[in-house]
Design an enzyme around this catalytic site. Structure first.
Site, mmCIF file in Angstrom:
data_model
loop_
_atom_site.group_PDB
_atom_site.id
_atom_site.type_symbol
_atom_site.label_atom_id
_atom_site.label_comp_id
_atom_site.label_asym_id
_atom_site.label_seq_id
_atom_site.Cartn_x
_atom_site.Cartn_y
_atom_site.Cartn_z
ATOM 1 N N LYS A 48 27.698 36.395 13.270
ATOM 2 C CA LYS A 48 27.248 37.861 13.262
ATOM 3 C C LYS A 48 27.909 38.660 12.011
ATOM 4 O O LYS A 48 27.610 38.651 10.899
ATOM 5 C CB LYS A 48 27.457 38.716 14.764
ATOM 6 C CG LYS A 48 26.348 37.669 15.303
ATOM 7 C CD LYS A 48 25.933 38.634 16.747
ATOM 8 C CE LYS A 48 24.716 38.256 17.449
ATOM 9 N NZ LYS A 48 24.929 37.467 18.596
ATOM 10 N N PHE A 80 26.035 33.929 27.175
ATOM 11 C CA PHE A 80 25.015 33.692 25.980
ATOM 12 C C PHE A 80 25.843 33.113 24.757
ATOM 13 O O PHE A 80 26.618 33.557 24.011
ATOM 14 C CB PHE A 80 24.510 35.100 25.482
ATOM 15 C CG PHE A 80 23.536 34.879 24.472
ATOM 16 C CD1 PHE A 80 22.098 34.521 24.829
ATOM 17 C CD2 PHE A 80 24.141 35.196 23.017
ATOM 18 C CE1 PHE A 80 21.279 34.346 23.847
ATOM 19 C CE2 PHE A 80 22.829 34.590 21.896
ATOM 20 C CZ PHE A 80 21.579 34.372 22.302
ATOM 21 N N ASP A 118 34.257 32.449 21.995
ATOM 22 C CA ASP A 118 33.133 32.883 21.540
ATOM 23 C C ASP A 118 33.202 34.057 21.221
ATOM 24 O O ASP A 118 32.803 35.340 22.030
ATOM 25 C CB ASP A 118 31.974 32.398 22.085
ATOM 26 C CG ASP A 118 30.571 32.738 21.456
ATOM 27 O OD1 ASP A 118 30.659 33.334 20.287
ATOM 28 O OD2 ASP A 118 29.431 32.314 21.908
HETATM 29 C C1 LIG Z 1 24.465 36.231 18.989
HETATM 30 C C2 LIG Z 1 25.388 35.141 19.429
HETATM 31 C C3 LIG Z 1 25.350 33.923 19.305
HETATM 32 C C4 LIG Z 1 24.263 33.355 18.672
HETATM 33 O O1 LIG Z 1 24.273 33.657 17.172
HETATM 34 P P1 LIG Z 1 23.261 33.196 16.199
HETATM 35 O O2 LIG Z 1 23.318 33.578 15.016
HETATM 36 O O3 LIG Z 1 21.895 33.969 16.768
HETATM 37 O O4 LIG Z 1 22.758 31.614 16.518
HETATM 38 C C5 LIG Z 1 26.379 33.043 19.862
HETATM 39 N N1 LIG Z 1 27.422 33.619 20.794
HETATM 40 C C6 LIG Z 1 27.406 34.965 21.132
HETATM 41 C C7 LIG Z 1 28.539 35.437 22.041
HETATM 42 C C8 LIG Z 1 26.422 35.844 20.459
HETATM 43 O O5 LIG Z 1 26.377 37.090 20.725
#
Ligand SMILES: *Cc1c(COP(=O)(O)O)cnc(C)c1O
Length: 405
Positions: free
Chosen positions: A260, A146, A231
């Site tokens: 986040k 994700f 990520d």
């Molecule tokens: C939430 C998330 C994203 C995307 O972040 P948004 O601010 O919702 O665009 C990308 N990578 C990971 C691992 C996430 O948990």
């Protein structure tokens, strides 16, 4: 915990359902205010927030230092655009780069934008530095990833809900099973510019890769002249008991993708952090964002970095995380089939014979604990790092009670 009394909640739920696209299926809880690890709904019921905005609220709701930084900045300047500099910009980039141990930082707003930034930078690096033939760059990603919701990012999602009906898809991605170094090695060739993975897969159900996987990714990337992009949007900034989830395996990626919690639950703040040899490929006009690196975002982001510098939140996540996992472990075989995770972050598989993940969330909400299901029978526990040991017990006790164990 008192039972939820419906009053203002039902009409508020009905109004939201009537007027918004149904791209979410929220629990019927309408939050009116929040502080620390607790939220209060429109009817005055209190809940322990064990989702913490998918880890955007690592420091809890309205952490005093973060609110103070935002308030102070609101009274000075909130937006300049990147056409001009402002006095929070340099300090934020320097302080975040120092936290990451990198040369440069590129601030954006959302996690998906930061992932897109990393993809663009990796491609340009591939063409200009590695010498990949134009238009041929490939990036290797993991199954069940994700990374966000943009058209390019869902192009390499393996979740049909996220991907189906949104093609045509962006080419240039190869998908391999998560945790499998042989498959990763087989997918890398001379066109490969980057490996993009989550050091722990959050949305997939808090999947921790086997020990040695991240160091293995690191050495494959190094030996094939490929960028390792971690990520850490959800796993980073204290959640797992370290500043970055990669730290647990002593691994330094070539690019961190952050988001986040970087905005402290106050404003959206994301960033890519990397060395000059990587982020230095960008030239004026090639990439940007109207809001990225704005003064309010930078002021809050600086306050977040200051909180992380002390190591206090990482230590809390480590200590409370072992309490959480110890207590959750006792539920395995008693309505829980498996528990995974690290630090204050747990994916709990509920026995599907008992109830769905959704039903578990609804019953926990009735007992004053907010969590979110992911993928059928898994619920995710990720309380703010400011929770107390008693509150961790309270959450696990509530889970135990709804499972009848
Ligand atoms: C939430 C998330 C994203 C995307 O972040 P948004 O601010 O919702 O665009 C990308 N990578 C990971 C691992 C996430 O948990």
């Amino acid at each position: 915990m008192t039972a939820v009394v419906p009053g203002l909640t039902a009409p508020a739920v009905a109004e939201a359902e009537r007027w918004t696209a149904h791209n979410y299926h929220p629990l019927s809880v309408v939050i009116a205010d929040a502080s620390g690890a607790w939220v209060t709904d429109v009817d005055g019921n209190r809940y322990l927030d064990c989702l913490a905005g998918y880890s955007a609220l690592n420091f809890g709701h309205r952490h005093p230092a973060l609110v103070a930084a935002a308030r102070e900045q609101l009274d000075r300047v909130t937006l300049t655009s990147r056409a001009f500099l402002h006095d929070q910009f340099g300090p934020f980039c320097r302080e975040l780069a120092e936290l990451c141990g990198t040369d440069l930082v590129l601030p954006m707003n959302t996690g998906a934008e930061a992932v897109e930034t990393a993809i663009k930078v990796a491609r340009k690096w591939g063409y200009r530095v590695k010498g990949v033939p134009d238009g041929k760059a490939t990036i290797v990603v993991a199954e069940n990833n994700f990374h966000g919701r943009t058209t390019t990012i869902i192009s390499f999602s393996t979740d049909p809900d996220a991907r189906a009906d949104y093609g045509p898809y962006t080419p240039g991605f190869r998908i391999v099973p998560y945790g499998d170094l042989d498959a990763l090695a087989a997918a890398i060739d001379e066109t490969t510019v980057a490996v993009l993975i989550e050091p722990i897969q959050g949305e997939a159900g808090v999947l921790v890769p086997p020990p040695g996987y991240l160091p293995g990714v690191r050495s494959l990337c190094t030996s094939h002249d490929v960028l390792f992009i971690a990520d850490e949007v959800q796993s980073g900034l204290g959640r797992t008991g370290a500043t970055f989830a990669c730290d647990h395996e002593g691994v330094k990626p070539d690019m961190y993708v952050l988001g986040k919690a970087l905005g402290g639950g106050v404003v959206p703040v994301s960033a890519v952090a990397a060395s000059r040899s990587v982020l230095g490929v960008l030239r004026p006009g090639e990439h940007g964002s109207t809001f990225g690196g704005n003064p309010l975002a930078c002021a809050v982001g600086r306050a977040v970095v200051h909180l992380l510098r002390s190591g206090e939140f990482q230590e809390r996540a480590l200590a409370l995380g072992s309490q959480l996992h110890e207590r959750l472990g006792e539920l395995v075989g008693k309505g829980v089939t498996a528990v995974r995770g690290r630090g204050l972050w747990a994916g709990v598989d509920i026995d599907p014979e008992l109830m769905t993940g959704r039903q578990a969330c609804e019953r926990l909400a009735e007992r004053g604990v907010l969590v979110k299901d992911t993928h059928g029978s898994t619920i995710r526990l990720a309380p703010p790092l400011v929770v107390t040991p008693e509150e961790v017990d309270l959450a696990v006790d509530a889970l135990s009670a709804i499972l009848g164990s």
